[in-house]
Enzyme design. Structure first.
Site, short mmCIF file in Angstrom:
data_model
loop_
_atom_site.label_atom_id
_atom_site.label_comp_id
_atom_site.label_asym_id
_atom_site.label_seq_id
_atom_site.Cartn_x
_atom_site.Cartn_y
_atom_site.Cartn_z
N GLU A 124 -7.04 4.05 -0.24
CA GLU A 124 -6.98 2.66 -0.70
C GLU A 124 -8.39 2.08 -0.89
OE1 GLU A 124 -4.61 0.84 2.36
OE2 GLU A 124 -2.73 1.29 1.32
N ASP A 149 -5.12 -1.54 -1.99
CA ASP A 149 -3.67 -1.61 -1.77
C ASP A 149 -3.01 -2.46 -2.87
OD1 ASP A 149 -1.19 -1.33 -0.17
OD2 ASP A 149 -1.48 -3.46 0.24
#
Length: 192
Positions: free
Chosen positions: A83, A12
């Site tokens: 992610e 992320d």
């Protein structure tokens, strides 16, 4: 402890930084526009779409119920997996390789349509600007109905210019329904 959540955390951060760097280096826009474009590129729906395009769903171990599930729950799983993949690339290689992957899979495949649609301005903001410019009226959003249990509520919201309903849309939150209604109103008015 080795599991995807730690890789998601790292991925992320890599995605946010890589997209920010790319936008800063390649677009001569104001900070607010860059922020909105970045938000459109890194939101859950976009990362899920990217993960689906890469075939990540085929490599995720899910229960039978999860595998049958379509919609928001599956989008969360796939975006989290994307992610984690980015985090793994960073850990196994370096930031430059992770950034290259992000730019190729997330940015370059989506930036053109975002810039052409002008939706980085946020559909509600863009619709308001056009309605005020053309009609000299600020649009209003009204909840037409809501249903479902508190933990899974749905809302239908209409966007009005004056007393005229332009269009309505359904979402799992009032904000989501308003954004969707604004987007549909932009299309209906041919303001995109």
């Amino acid at each position: 402890m080795h599991h995807n959540e730690r890789l998601e955390f790292l991925g992320d951060a890599c995605i946010e930084l890589a997209v920010s760097e790319y936008l800063y280096d390649n677009l001569d826009l104001a900070e607010g526009d860059l922020t909105n474009i970045r938000a459109m590129l890194v939101n859950r729906e976009q990362l899920s779409r990217t993960g689906k395009n890469l075939g990540l769903k085929d490599f995720i171990l899910m229960s039978k119920g999860q595998a049958k599930n379509e919609g928001k729950a599956l989008d969360v799983i796939i975006s989290n997996a994307f992610e984690a993949v980015v985090g793994a690339i960073f850990v196994q290689s370096n930031y430059a390789k992770a950034k290259s992957f992000i730019v190729r899979t997330v940015v370059k495949t989506n930036i053109k349509s975002i810039l052409e649609s002008k939706l980085f301005k946020d559909p509600k903001t863009y619709f308001q600007e056009k309605a005020q410019e053309i009609y000299k009226i600020t649009p209003e959003y009204r909840t037409l109905r809501s249903w479902g249990p508190d933990h899974a509520k749905n809302f239908e919201v209409g966007v009005y210019v004056g007393d005229k309903l332009i269009t309505s849309s359904i979402g799992s939150s009032k904000q989501e329904a308003e954004r969707s209604a604004a987007f549909m109103a932009l299309k209906k008015k041919k303001w995109l």
